[in-house]
Structure formats: C-alpha cells, structure tokens
Design a protein around this motif. Sequence first.
Motif: not given
Length: 343
Positions: A178-184, A213-217, A244-248, A273-280
């Motif tokens: 919902d457009g709000k949170g801290n992200i690693i 939505l803030k990248i805190v680290d 921590i609300q998400a990991v990108y 919420l943990v997100t990745g990329m590549d499609g393993e």
Amino acid sequence: MKRKFLSFVLASAMALTMVGCGGASAPAADTSSDTAEEASSDEAAEDTGDSAGGDESFTIGYAQRATDAAYTIAIKEQNQEYAKENYPNIEWVETDAQGDVATQAANIEDLVTRGVDLIMVSPLTSDGLTDAVAEAMDAGIPVVTMDREVDTDVTVKVVADNKLMGQMAADKLAEMLDGKGNIIELCGTTGSSAAIDRQAGFEETLEEKYPDLKIVDKQDCDFSSADAASYMEDMLQKYGEGEIQAVYAHNDPMAEAAAETIAAAGRDGEGILVTGMDGEEAAFQMVDNGQMAFTIIYPTMAPEAMIAAYNVLTGQDQDSVVNCEPTLVDGDNVADHLGTGLQ
C-alpha cells in the motif's frame, strides 16, 4: 577465418534496429514481431542452416564469465544445445573466467589470437572488457554480447531490460505494501550493467512514485547467496520486529538466502516481503510456499543469441539489438511456471 563475410556484416549489423524475443525459461507467448516469430521457430532455423550456412564450418569462441550460478550455466547450455541441433557446422572454443573480469578480458584476447570466427560473451562488468572487445571488433571478429553489455560497440546485443525489471519490482511492492514501508536492498556486483540498471529502475521509481517506500539500507552482495545471508543477518540485528517490510534482491540466489535467513532468525512471521529476479526453480518454489513474494524471470537469451550469431556468420540480415521480455511471477501465476525454472 571467413573474412569474406565480415565487412558486410559489421557495417550492416550496427545500422539495424531493435527486435523483441521471449525468454526461454518462460512459457511460450504470442508476439507481434514477424521477425521474432520466424527467428524463434525451428523451421526458420533449419532453412537458415540449409540456405546460407551450407557445409562451411565456423568456430565460435564462447567467453563465459562464470559457471557458479544457474543462470550463467543456462545461457551457455541452452544456446549451445540449440546450435548442436540446428547448426552442425559450428565448432566451439570455450573459456571460463570464474568470476574474474581480468581473466575474462584475457580470455577474449586469447580467442582473438586463435582467430575464431565470432565471439559470444556474457560480460562480468560493463567497463572491464572494453579494451578486449574493442580489440576483437578491430580485428574483424564479430562480437555478440548476452545478458550484460560492454562499454564499446559490438555486432549484436541480446538483452532484457533490467531497468524495466527494477521498475516492475517497485510497482509490485508498492501495490503489496500500500505504498508504505522500509526496504533492504541486496545489490548485485558493482559495475555490472544488470546491477546498475536493476538498482536504477527500482530506486528511481520509488523516488518518482512512492515517497513513503524507503530504502533504509543497501549493500553490494555480489549476486552471492553467502554474502546476502551474512548481510541479512546484520540487518535483522540492526532492525527490530516490524522495522523491515521488504527485501529487494537483484537476483534469486540472494533473495532465497535472505528468506532462509529471516526464517532461521524466527522472524518469518513478520510478513517481510522478499523479492528476487532471474527465474530459478527454487525461487518459484519459495513463491509457491509463501517464503518469497515474487520473482521476475530474466530470459536466458536462448536460442535468440545463437540465431543472431549464426545470422552474422552466414551474412544474413540481423538486427543489432535483440530485446527479450521479462515476466513477473507471484502467487497468482506461479503454478504456470513451476517446473520451468533455472536449476
């Protein structure tokens, strides 16, 4: 070396425009590009080999950046398997830089010395191969880059839009939070075009559209699961429950490591919420069981890179850029992708 083709190819390939292609690890999709449909079909490939290649043999030098990840292995194996099935007049000289850019540059220089007919390369960094690739081009040896780019002209670039992938991740996280949170942010190798664009696409989208939505680290974790796990342990000590609300993560191995580290610390109940990329395939399994929120399939450039290389070698029309489309996989569509991911 087949010098009679090269002046024509090098002059014409750089002047051509962009085409689209689908990712090899994703399910087949419709495309509006007649060129892409024809190039991706077995019938077209067989016609190409019969009409243009004849019995003449060609040697391709394959300069691999590393063989320690499912994605880099898939690029090589899928393109080479396609060549084995469709272009029996292709011979290979392979090198493996084992993750060292100086070694990859030296390997390309060695392929030039050997006099191969074309070089295919998946670059480690954008700037580290500039001189070596320029040397190959100056020697009249066509170069096809895959996945990542280099800071000099090449004959054909086969790519997917990493910046778009970052934008897609930002938009999806914003929707889920919902457009709000801290992200690693777990970043890929500094200086690689993939890491640069995946970071830029994500961060620019947050800045422009989602100020809450803030990248805190964030840290360069070198696309490494071990580095990502170590850094995530530090972040879980630094930030308490609910902070921590998400990991990108810039790739799936780092995302998988982050999700496992969160679970090992007993904090998987916080809904991070943990997100990745590549499609393993492992990432698809984690999306399916709820350990990851989503991943984005990065196409393996196969068989598009091999088709482009053969077109260049045989003097056929070939666009200078082939752009492959990424696909977002979340809980809604993961069932369609299970069993198709990178191993």
